[in-house]
Design a protein around this motif. Structure first.
Motif, mmCIF file in Angstrom:
data_model
loop_
_atom_site.group_PDB
_atom_site.id
_atom_site.type_symbol
_atom_site.label_atom_id
_atom_site.label_comp_id
_atom_site.label_asym_id
_atom_site.label_seq_id
_atom_site.Cartn_x
_atom_site.Cartn_y
_atom_site.Cartn_z
ATOM 1 N N MET A 34 0.821 -1.200 0.000
ATOM 2 C CA MET A 34 0.000 0.000 0.000
ATOM 3 C C MET A 34 0.858 1.254 0.000
ATOM 4 O O MET A 34 2.035 1.224 0.378
ATOM 5 C CB MET A 34 -0.953 0.001 1.198
ATOM 6 N N ALA A 35 0.240 2.345 -0.414
ATOM 7 C CA ALA A 35 0.976 3.593 -0.542
ATOM 8 C C ALA A 35 0.051 4.788 -0.464
ATOM 9 O O ALA A 35 -1.164 4.687 -0.678
ATOM 10 C CB ALA A 35 1.732 3.628 -1.869
ATOM 11 N N TRP A 36 0.644 5.922 -0.147
ATOM 12 C CA TRP A 36 -0.001 7.217 -0.272
ATOM 13 C C TRP A 36 0.732 8.009 -1.343
ATOM 14 O O TRP A 36 1.959 8.109 -1.315
ATOM 15 C CB TRP A 36 0.021 7.995 1.045
ATOM 16 N N PHE A 37 -0.029 8.556 -2.270
ATOM 17 C CA PHE A 37 0.491 9.445 -3.294
ATOM 18 C C PHE A 37 -0.189 10.799 -3.155
ATOM 19 O O PHE A 37 -1.238 10.918 -2.534
ATOM 20 C CB PHE A 37 0.227 8.886 -4.698
ATOM 21 N N ARG A 38 0.397 11.814 -3.755
ATOM 22 C CA ARG A 38 -0.246 13.125 -3.780
ATOM 23 C C ARG A 38 -0.027 13.769 -5.141
ATOM 24 O O ARG A 38 0.925 13.459 -5.854
ATOM 25 C CB ARG A 38 0.272 14.032 -2.664
ATOM 26 N N GLN A 39 -0.930 14.676 -5.481
ATOM 27 C CA GLN A 39 -0.846 15.318 -6.777
ATOM 28 C C GLN A 39 -1.363 16.747 -6.704
ATOM 29 O O GLN A 39 -2.412 17.011 -6.123
ATOM 30 C CB GLN A 39 -1.637 14.533 -7.826
ATOM 31 N N VAL A 40 -0.609 17.636 -7.310
ATOM 32 C CA VAL A 40 -0.989 19.032 -7.470
ATOM 33 C C VAL A 40 -1.373 19.230 -8.931
ATOM 34 O O VAL A 40 -0.709 18.688 -9.820
ATOM 35 C CB VAL A 40 0.174 19.967 -7.090
ATOM 36 N N PRO A 41 -2.426 19.993 -9.224
ATOM 37 C CA PRO A 41 -2.809 20.220 -10.616
ATOM 38 C C PRO A 41 -1.635 20.692 -11.468
ATOM 39 O O PRO A 41 -0.897 21.595 -11.067
ATOM 40 C CB PRO A 41 -3.890 21.295 -10.516
ATOM 41 N N GLY A 42 -1.456 20.055 -12.620
ATOM 42 C CA GLY A 42 -0.383 20.415 -13.519
ATOM 43 C C GLY A 42 0.930 19.713 -13.246
ATOM 44 O O GLY A 42 1.897 19.905 -13.995
ATOM 45 N N ARG A 43 0.983 18.924 -12.192
ATOM 46 C CA ARG A 43 2.196 18.203 -11.852
ATOM 47 C C ARG A 43 1.917 16.705 -11.795
ATOM 48 O O ARG A 43 0.770 16.283 -11.670
ATOM 49 C CB ARG A 43 2.749 18.678 -10.509
ATOM 50 N N GLU A 44 2.974 15.922 -11.890
ATOM 51 C CA GLU A 44 2.835 14.477 -11.855
ATOM 52 C C GLU A 44 2.522 13.994 -10.443
ATOM 53 O O GLU A 44 2.908 14.607 -9.450
ATOM 54 C CB GLU A 44 4.112 13.803 -12.349
#
Length: 124
Positions: A34-44
């Motif tokens: 399992m993992a946590w990811f994060r994302q900002v608009p316009g970025r990977e």
């Protein structure tokens, strides 16, 4: 069928804390990576923390020492305790899971189950 439901996001000031939770149904967390990811608009999308169940969790450098990844067997959930939050932590946070026996924990393409995302906003 594996389903992930995230909660715990919100808005806090710099230095504040939040605890994210990802409740897993369809499998036990002891059998999946399992993992946590994060994302900002316009970025990977980028990994925040990830682990095979029996392994030592991986943390990206920018969150190491501030975030803690854990398994809660009582609720079959994955938690992410986020302390000393900074504005640069602002993002949509996603829980992810994989039943593959071996995978690159940092690669979002390795995960086939995803939560809906929960927004974390940190104001300066």
């Amino acid at each position: 069928l594996v389903q992930l439901v995230e909660s715990g996001g919100g808005s806090v000031g710099t230095g504040g804390s939040l605890r994210l939770s990802c409740v897993v149904s369809g499998d036990t967390i002891s059998r999946v990576s399992m993992a946590w990811f994060r994302q900002v608009p316009g970025r990977e999308r980028e990994v925040v923390a990830a682990s095979h169940y029996t392994g030592v969790p991986y943390y990206r450098n920018s969150v190491r020492g501030r975030f803690t990844f854990s398994h809660d067997h009582a609720t079959n959930s994955l938690d992410l305790q986020m302390n000393s939050l900074k504005p640069e932590d602002t993002a949509m946070y996603y829980c992810a899971a994989s039943q593959k026996p071996s995978l690159n924990l940092r690669d979002p393409d390795e995960y086939n189950y995803w939560g809906q995302g929960t927004q974390v906003t940190v104001s300066s």
